[in-house]
Design a protein around this motif. Structure first.
Motif: not given
Length: 348
Positions: A82-85, A151-155, A183-185, A141-143
């Motif tokens: 439900e939340v995006a950057c 949400l873990p980055l792996a997920e 993904l981060r890049q 970090k916000p993710i």
């Protein structure tokens, strides 16, 4: 010259996303938006483009910026979907949030005001306390933060990897399937492409005063003199010295700011000096969103802050007249770039 990038990957991604990356220097084709990655540099900034400032391991290309834009608007990168950057960084607000403190998953309140994401390609550290040294570090970090997207980055990578459009986009941009690093890049690449360089102030710095009137000139002169002293932290051009400063917003028991990162007594209540481009659109102000208008910001500095002993000694009562305050606000409003705030390239 527009910085070079993988033209085939960019066009392939643009077709998938119905977005407009084009790889040459000619005009965009009908119905296709101009590229995100350009050679625009705000007036008074170091003479290196956003692409030139990107780290070698995270080179800025059109394909990567377009992929990052899609991720930036994708709510699947939050635990609840439900939340995006983009929820906390809205284009019409200079990629800031009009709420004093943003809400994340399950309506959880964050701890600080969401800062504007304008011209961060030229930044040296990120977050109000400077805890991230790169945009790649910042975006993860916000993710993962429990009060934001949780949400873990792996997920996040697993969710993205289950989408065929993303699989092709990552292959075009990185030559491999999605991963935490790419993904981060990608998101960092989109943020690097967010450049505001055509405010009345930018044009004034380039010699065009068509939209920069008498009040703006008086306000700029005041801003750059010891009478107001704003230039100590917001020097002409970039309008930030990229430093950390206790500007009189700290009171006992409040957010200790930079001290939480460094542990140094002298960093109590210090926060990152923000850039000021399009500041009229990014209210409310300060790390806690405690000041609602530019007029309140000017009044804060005019009274010398809140009076705590930790306040930097440069923050002192100014005794500005109503006309001087109005001129300062007029100058601050001249930093707004309306074309940037409505630029369709940054829309989902």
């Amino acid at each position: 010259m527009t910085p070079s990038f993988n033209r085939g990957g960019a066009i392939g991604l643009a077709a998938l996303l119905l977005a407009g990356g084009c790889g040459d220097d000619g005009p965009a084709a009908p119905g296709r938006l101009p590229p995100l990655v350009t050679d625009a540099i705000p007036a008074g900034f170091p003479a290196r483009t956003a692409a030139a400032r990107a780290p070698a391991e995270s080179a800025l290309t059109e394909a990567r910026a377009q992929l990052g834009k899609r991720l930036f608007f994708d709510k699947r990168l939050s635990r609840t979907g439900e939340v995006a950057c983009a929820n906390c960084h809205r284009q019409e607000h200079a990629f800031a949030d009009p709420a004093p403190v943003s809400r994340g998953v399950d309506g959880r309140l964050g701890q600080r005001n969401a800062p504007a994401l304008v011209n961060l390609a030229w930044g040296e550290s990120f977050f109000w306390d400077g805890r991230a040294a790169t945009l790649e570090e910042l975006v993860g970090k916000p993710i993962e933060h429990p009060d934001e997207m949780d949400l873990p980055l792996a997920e996040a990578v697993a969710r993205v990897a289950g989408d065929g459009v993303y699989l092709k986009a990552f292959a075009d941009a990185y030559g491999e399937p999605p991963g935490e690093e790419s993904l981060r890049q990608a998101i960092a690449s989109f943020i690097r492409s967010i450049v505001s360089a055509d405010s009345p102030y930018d044009r004034h710095k380039r010699g065009d005063d068509t939209s920069f009137g008498d009040a703006e000139r008086r306000g700029e002169a005041l801003f750059l003199t010891e009478r107001a002293g704003c230039f100590h932290c917001h020097p002409s051009g970039m309008l930030t010295n990229e430093g950390f400063f206790n500007n009189g917003t700290y009171l006992d028991g409040g957010d200790v700011g930079r001290q939480r990162i460094t542990g140094r007594t002298g960093d109590l209540g210090k926060f990152k000096v923000p850039g000021l481009r399009s500041i009229a659109a990014s209210a409310p102000y300060m790390h806690d969103g405690s000041l609602a208008t530019l007029e309140e910001v000017v009044d804060h500095y005019d009274r010398g802050g809140l009076g705590h002993f930790s306040t930097d000694p440069q923050i002192e009562k100014l005794g500005l007249s109503p006309d001087e305050k109005a001129d300062l606000v007029a100058f601050l409003r001249s930093l707004t770039d309306p074309a940037f705030l409505g630029d369709p390239r940054y829309r989902p």
